[in-house]
Structures are given as structure tokens and as C-alpha cells.
Motif scaffolding. Structure first.
Motif, PDB file in Angstrom:
ATOM      1  N   LYS A  96       8.859  -0.948   0.264  1.00  0.00           N
ATOM      2  CA  LYS A  96       9.966  -0.107  -0.192  1.00  0.00           C
ATOM      3  C   LYS A  96       9.685   0.460  -1.573  1.00  0.00           C
ATOM      4  N   LEU A  97       9.080  -0.342  -2.439  1.00  0.00           N
ATOM      5  CA  LEU A  97       8.722   0.135  -3.770  1.00  0.00           C
ATOM      6  C   LEU A  97       7.701   1.257  -3.685  1.00  0.00           C
ATOM      7  N   GLN A  98       6.733   1.121  -2.784  1.00  0.00           N
ATOM      8  CA  GLN A  98       5.741   2.179  -2.601  1.00  0.00           C
ATOM      9  C   GLN A  98       6.406   3.456  -2.082  1.00  0.00           C
ATOM     10  N   GLU A  99       7.342   3.298  -1.144  1.00  0.00           N
ATOM     11  CA  GLU A  99       8.053   4.471  -0.621  1.00  0.00           C
ATOM     12  C   GLU A  99       8.824   5.176  -1.736  1.00  0.00           C
ATOM     13  N   LEU A 100       9.506   4.377  -2.566  1.00  0.00           N
ATOM     14  CA  LEU A 100      10.251   4.970  -3.681  1.00  0.00           C
ATOM     15  C   LEU A 100       9.309   5.677  -4.651  1.00  0.00           C
ATOM     16  N   ASP A 101       8.178   5.043  -4.915  1.00  0.00           N
ATOM     17  CA  ASP A 101       7.199   5.633  -5.822  1.00  0.00           C
ATOM     18  C   ASP A 101       6.671   6.948  -5.253  1.00  0.00           C
ATOM     19  N   GLN A 102       6.377   6.957  -3.943  1.00  0.00           N
ATOM     20  CA  GLN A 102       5.888   8.184  -3.310  1.00  0.00           C
ATOM     21  C   GLN A 102       6.947   9.276  -3.339  1.00  0.00           C
ATOM     22  N   LEU A 103       8.180   8.922  -3.062  1.00  0.00           N
ATOM     23  CA  LEU A 103       9.266   9.905  -3.127  1.00  0.00           C
ATOM     24  C   LEU A 103       9.427  10.452  -4.540  1.00  0.00           C
ATOM     25  N   ALA A 104       9.311   9.569  -5.490  1.00  0.00           N
ATOM     26  CA  ALA A 104       9.449  10.004  -6.884  1.00  0.00           C
ATOM     27  C   ALA A 104       8.310  10.944  -7.264  1.00  0.00           C
ATOM     28  N   GLN A 105       7.088  10.650  -6.800  1.00  0.00           N
ATOM     29  CA  GLN A 105       5.953  11.528  -7.109  1.00  0.00           C
ATOM     30  C   GLN A 105       6.128  12.890  -6.459  1.00  0.00           C
ATOM     31  N   LYS A 106       6.619  12.917  -5.242  1.00  0.00           N
ATOM     32  CA  LYS A 106       6.821  14.189  -4.541  1.00  0.00           C
ATOM     33  C   LYS A 106       7.829  15.061  -5.274  1.00  0.00           C
ATOM     34  N   ARG A 107       8.798  14.451  -5.875  1.00  0.00           N
ATOM     35  CA  ARG A 107       9.836  15.214  -6.568  1.00  0.00           C
ATOM     36  C   ARG A 107       9.517  15.377  -8.051  1.00  0.00           C
ATOM     37  N   GLY A 108       8.413  14.823  -8.465  1.00  0.00           N
ATOM     38  CA  GLY A 108       8.023  14.956  -9.858  1.00  0.00           C
ATOM     39  C   GLY A 108       8.804  14.044 -10.777  1.00  0.00           C
ATOM     40  N   LEU A 109       9.291  12.951 -10.249  1.00  0.00           N
ATOM     41  CA  LEU A 109      10.103  12.032 -11.040  1.00  0.00           C
ATOM     42  C   LEU A 109       9.394  10.706 -11.305  1.00  0.00           C
ATOM     43  N   SER A 110       8.087  10.679 -11.184  1.00  0.00           N
ATOM     44  CA  SER A 110       7.385   9.396 -11.323  1.00  0.00           C
ATOM     45  C   SER A 110       7.554   8.807 -12.713  1.00  0.00           C
ATOM     46  N   GLY A 111       7.638   9.625 -13.720  1.00  0.00           N
ATOM     47  CA  GLY A 111       7.828   9.114 -15.071  1.00  0.00           C
ATOM     48  C   GLY A 111       9.249   8.652 -15.325  1.00  0.00           C
ATOM     49  N   VAL A 112      10.214   9.151 -14.532  1.00  0.00           N
ATOM     50  CA  VAL A 112      11.616   8.801 -14.753  1.00  0.00           C
ATOM     51  C   VAL A 112      11.867   7.342 -14.405  1.00  0.00           C
ATOM     52  N   PHE A 113      11.375   6.933 -13.246  1.00  0.00           N
ATOM     53  CA  PHE A 113      11.588   5.536 -12.850  1.00  0.00           C
ATOM     54  C   PHE A 113      10.667   4.587 -13.605  1.00  0.00           C
ATOM     55  N   GLY A 114       9.462   5.003 -13.903  1.00  0.00           N
ATOM     56  CA  GLY A 114       8.525   4.186 -14.658  1.00  0.00           C
ATOM     57  C   GLY A 114       7.975   2.991 -13.892  1.00  0.00           C
ATOM     58  N   PHE A 115       7.954   3.121 -12.564  1.00  0.00           N
ATOM     59  CA  PHE A 115       7.455   1.982 -11.790  1.00  0.00           C
ATOM     60  C   PHE A 115       5.987   1.716 -12.073  1.00  0.00           C
ATOM     61  N   ARG A 116       5.197   2.768 -11.950  1.00  0.00           N
ATOM     62  CA  ARG A 116       3.756   2.556 -12.138  1.00  0.00           C
ATOM     63  C   ARG A 116       3.444   2.242 -13.592  1.00  0.00           C
TER      64      ARG A 116
END
Length: 169
Positions: A136-156
Motif C-alpha cells: 500500500k505504501l508503494q502504491e501511495l508513493d507511485q500515485l504521488a509520483q504520478k501526480r508530482g506530489l512525491s515531495g509532499v508526502f516525503g515517504f521516500r
């Protein structure tokens, strides 16, 4: 509570076996057919023990062994009978105690095995949950990357910093 009562019961049986053996000895000496039977046993026992004693002490073993008179033979036989009875009761009590103890240990072992199985199942469930959360974390991370929000959540980023700090320490 049960254990002391069982031990007390076996002790009572052992104690009661001695008067029963005495009574058995008296009755065995009075019964005519049984008396003849035990005289033969006593004479055989006398021959065997006398031969063993002679061998132990280094005396000649080829001499004739005189039989016991009937009263001595009866007395020796009923004494032997009484001792065999008391010994048999003690052996039976010992076997009972050993079997009871073995059953108790088997129950304890079964409970330990069940506990271990429950822990193993719980561990498997937790491992499945961790895998599910990772996916689920990977799915959220992928969704965030697709929308350009990867830095917003800060998971990686947070995960990467944790692994870098762990590697430097």
C-alpha cells in the motif's frame, strides 16, 4: 490438590498391603492344597539359594542338599509369598505414579506446542500485514509520483534519511 491426594493414596495402599500380606500368609499356610503347592516352591527356593551360597563361599556344589522339614518349608514359602505381594503392590504403585507423571508431562508438552503454534500463526499474520502495508505504501508513493506530489508526502525522503543515518552509525 490432586497430586498430594494421589501420593497419599499410593502410600496408603503400600501401608495396607503389609497387613493384607500377613493375612495372606496365614491363610496360605492353612489351606491344604495350596500348602502342598507352596512347600514345593519353598523346597525349590531352598535348593537354589543354598547352591548360590555354596558357590559364593567357594564350597563344593556337588553335595546333596537336604530338603527343609514341612513346617520350615511352609514358613519360608509364606514369607516369600508375603514379600512378593508387598513388592508387587509397591511396583504397581510405582508404575501408576510413572504413568501419571508421563501423562502430566505430555499434557504440558501439548500446551507448549499449541502456544508455539499460536505464536507462529500470529507471526505469519503480522508478516502478511507488514507486506500488505508495504504494498500500500508503494502504491501511495507511485500515485504521488504520478501526480508530482512525491515531495509532499516525503515517504521516500524520510525513509531514505533513516537508512542513511542507520548506515553511518
Amino acid at each position: 490438590m490432586v497430586l498430594p491426594l494421589l501420593k497419599l493414596g499410593t502410600l496408603a495402599v503400600k501401608t495396607l498391603s503389609k497387613p493384607i500380606a500377613s493375612r495372606l500368609k496365614v491363610q496360605a499356610g492353612r489351606h491344604p492344597k495350596f500348602r502342598d503347592f507352596i512347600v514345593g516352591i519353598a523346597q525349590g527356593n531352598h535348593r537354589i539359594t543354598t547352591q548360590m551360597q555354596r558357590r559364593i563361599y567357594g564350597h563344593a556344589t556337588d553335595v546333596e542338599i537336604r530338603p527343609l522339614n514341612e513346617e520350615k518349608a511352609v514358613q519360608a514359602a509364606v514369607d516369600l509369598l508375603g514379600e512378593v505381594f508387598v513388592f508387587s503392590v509397591a511396583v504397581a504403585a510405582l508404575i501408576f505414579e510413572v504413568q501419571r507423571s508421563a501423562r502430566s508431562e505430555a499434557k504440558k508438552e501439548e500446551l507448549r506446542r499449541q502456544e508455539m503454534e499460536e505464536l507462529r500463526q500470529r507471526d505469519d499474520e503480522l508478516a502478511r500485514e507488514v507486506e500488505l502495508l508495504k504494498s500500500k505504501l508503494q502504491e501511495l508513493d507511485q500515485l504521488a509520483q504520478k501526480r508530482g506530489l512525491s515531495g509532499v508526502f516525503g515517504f521516500r525522503h524520510a525513509h531514505g534519511e533513516e537508512s542513511k543515518s542507520a548506515a553511518t552509525n
